[in-house]
Design an enzyme around this catalytic site. Structure first.
Site, PDB file in Angstrom:
ATOM      1  N   ASP A  94      48.116  39.156  38.810  1.00 27.88           N
ATOM      2  CA  ASP A  94      48.243  38.492  37.512  1.00 27.88           C
ATOM      3  C   ASP A  94      49.106  39.370  36.600  1.00 27.88           C
ATOM      4  O   ASP A  94      48.843  40.565  36.466  1.00 27.88           O
ATOM      5  CB  ASP A  94      46.816  38.334  36.938  1.00 27.88           C
ATOM      6  CG  ASP A  94      46.750  37.404  35.747  1.00 27.88           C
ATOM      7  OD1 ASP A  94      47.676  36.589  35.565  1.00 27.88           O
ATOM      8  OD2 ASP A  94      45.745  37.482  35.007  1.00 27.88           O
ATOM      9  N   ASP A 116      55.999  38.785  35.442  1.00 34.60           N
ATOM     10  CA  ASP A 116      56.024  38.292  34.065  1.00 34.60           C
ATOM     11  C   ASP A 116      57.103  39.009  33.281  1.00 34.60           C
ATOM     12  O   ASP A 116      56.897  40.070  32.708  1.00 34.60           O
ATOM     13  CB  ASP A 116      54.651  38.507  33.415  1.00 34.60           C
ATOM     14  CG  ASP A 116      54.636  38.033  31.963  1.00 34.60           C
ATOM     15  OD1 ASP A 116      55.677  37.506  31.503  1.00 34.60           O
ATOM     16  OD2 ASP A 116      53.605  38.188  31.306  1.00 34.60           O
ATOM     17  N   GLY A 224      45.628  31.435  29.986  1.00 34.43           N
ATOM     18  CA  GLY A 224      44.894  31.400  28.718  1.00 34.43           C
ATOM     19  C   GLY A 224      44.218  30.072  28.451  1.00 34.43           C
ATOM     20  O   GLY A 224      44.239  29.557  27.337  1.00 34.43           O
ATOM     21  N   ASN A 266      44.467  29.216  34.708  1.00 31.55           N
ATOM     22  CA  ASN A 266      43.795  30.520  34.610  1.00 31.55           C
ATOM     23  C   ASN A 266      42.699  30.461  33.550  1.00 31.55           C
ATOM     24  O   ASN A 266      42.968  30.134  32.392  1.00 31.55           O
ATOM     25  CB  ASN A 266      44.781  31.604  34.178  1.00 31.55           C
ATOM     26  CG  ASN A 266      45.901  31.828  35.172  1.00 31.55           C
ATOM     27  OD1 ASN A 266      46.041  31.096  36.148  1.00 31.55           O
ATOM     28  ND2 ASN A 266      46.697  32.850  34.930  1.00 31.55           N
ATOM     29  N   ASP A 268      39.644  32.915  32.116  1.00 34.91           N
ATOM     30  CA  ASP A 268      39.026  34.238  32.193  1.00 34.91           C
ATOM     31  C   ASP A 268      38.034  34.455  31.051  1.00 34.91           C
ATOM     32  O   ASP A 268      36.880  34.830  31.267  1.00 34.91           O
ATOM     33  CB  ASP A 268      40.119  35.318  32.185  1.00 34.91           C
ATOM     34  CG  ASP A 268      39.579  36.688  32.606  1.00 34.91           C
ATOM     35  OD1 ASP A 268      38.465  36.750  33.158  1.00 34.91           O
ATOM     36  OD2 ASP A 268      40.262  37.692  32.379  1.00 34.91           O
ATOM     37  N   SER A 269      38.470  34.174  29.824  1.00 35.07           N
ATOM     38  CA  SER A 269      37.600  34.468  28.675  1.00 35.07           C
ATOM     39  C   SER A 269      36.261  33.728  28.746  1.00 35.07           C
ATOM     40  O   SER A 269      35.224  34.294  28.393  1.00 35.07           O
ATOM     41  CB  SER A 269      38.307  34.099  27.365  1.00 35.07           C
ATOM     42  OG  SER A 269      39.404  34.955  27.161  1.00 35.07           O
TER      43      SER A 269
END
Ligand SMILES: [Zn+2]
Length: 321
Positions: A94, A116, A224, A266, A268-269
């Site tokens: 990532d 990225d 995000g 994605n 994650d939080s």
């Protein structure tokens, strides 16, 4: 070549993305830094029969040690089989920030990498992405590039403001670089504070439409994409936490995006929130506990349930392994 991902039972993302676009769903991309997170991911995906992309960020490599993470992923392949699943598992870097890092991951058994270069000038982004693709494709490793900049903070990656992906650049970028998928910025952002209170949390599906018109059927990735469930924020705050005005992306908007060419999302939080809520609740309810298994166990269970919910209700990838 030190070790090939194929020898350890991993797959790249190419075939998964083709099927996801045809089927109108997205593959979950879940990050892991420790054993409980990895267990929760594998259990959730086996129980829902979903393919999965295991993600390792630069922060995870620093926190947990890159060698250990790579062997954990190899262990996860066997663990999934023990649980009775035969799900495709991708090991993905990532936010790779250099050609050298991507090469090192590919040599140690990653089946997919992200380069990225979105914060560099366009021509530099193209040049480094092409260099990574040229190397990765020799070993049948898939590559994700990025155009546009996501706001927010995620491990080492941070930006103050969105720079939306410019649809007029996407065709040139994917043609010149040969990347297999493209992460775009349409208003999703890293972290738990994605929108200001009082504003309407919305992603720019119009930009996504425009991008799809320029590169029809090309695999698109959203970073995000946590929704910051308010019931989790409430549990955290009721048990000694302090998360003010944490707001995420509404799940129905992500569901809509997953039905189009968005084939990797994605999250994650939301997982961090689920684990923190569970741990805080144990600490508050049972202050006499001091065995880490007594709070990491419930955290793992909460994470598994959250990821199952995402797979079934947001991504649509259940039953697609
Ligand atoms: Zn990201």
């Amino acid at each position: 070549m030190a070790v090939s991902y194929k020898e350890i039972g991993l797959v790249n993302s190419r075939e998964l993305f083709v099927r996801a676009i045809k089927g109108g769903y997205a593959i979950p991309a879940y990050n892991f830094n420790n054993m409980e997170q990895l267990q929760a991911i594998i259990m959730a995906c086996v129980e829902t029969n979903s393919p999965v992309i295991l993600q390792v960020s630069a922060g995870a490599r620093k926190y947990a040690n890159e060698t250990l993470l790579r062997y954990m992923a190899e262990g996860a392949v066997q663990y999934a089989k023990e649980l009775g699943g035969s799900i495709p598992i991708v090991l993905h870097l990532d936010h790779g920030d250099s050609y050298e890092l991507c090469v090192s991951c590919i040599e140690s058994g990653f089946s997919s990498v992200m380069i990225d270069g979105s914060h560099w000038p366009y021509d530099e982004n193209v040049a480094v992405a092409k260099k990574v693709v040229d190397y990765a494709h020799k070993y049948d490793v898939t590559v994700e590039g990025e155009l546009g900049i996501l706001a927010g903070v995620e491990d080492e990656v941070k930006a103050d403001e969105h720079v939306y992906t410019r649809p007029e650049e996407v065709e040139d970028f994917v043609t010149k670089t040969g990347v297999d998928s493209l992460a775009i910025a349409i208003g999703t952002s890293h972290g738990a504070y994605k929108f200001k209170p009082g504003t309407d949390p919305k992603i720019r599906l119009d930009i996504l439409d425009e991008i799809e018109k320029r590169i029809p059927g090309f695999p698109i990735v959203l970073h995000g994409s946590s929704s910051v469930p308010q019931d989790l924020v409430k549990i955290i705050n009721e048990n000694g936490g302090k998360l003010d005005n944490a707001i995420g992306i509404p799940e129905d908007q992500l569901r809509q995006a997953a039905k189009s060419a968005v084939c990797k999302i994605n999250i994650d939080s939301d997982g961090r929130l689920a684990m923190t809520a569970a741990v805080r609740k144990v600490f508050n309810d049972k202050p006499q506990e001091f065995d880490p298994r007594k709070y990491l166990g419930p955290a793992r269970e909460a994470l598994k349930e959250l990821y199952k919910h995402k797979i079934i209700n947001v991504l649509g990838s259940s039953g697609k392994a």
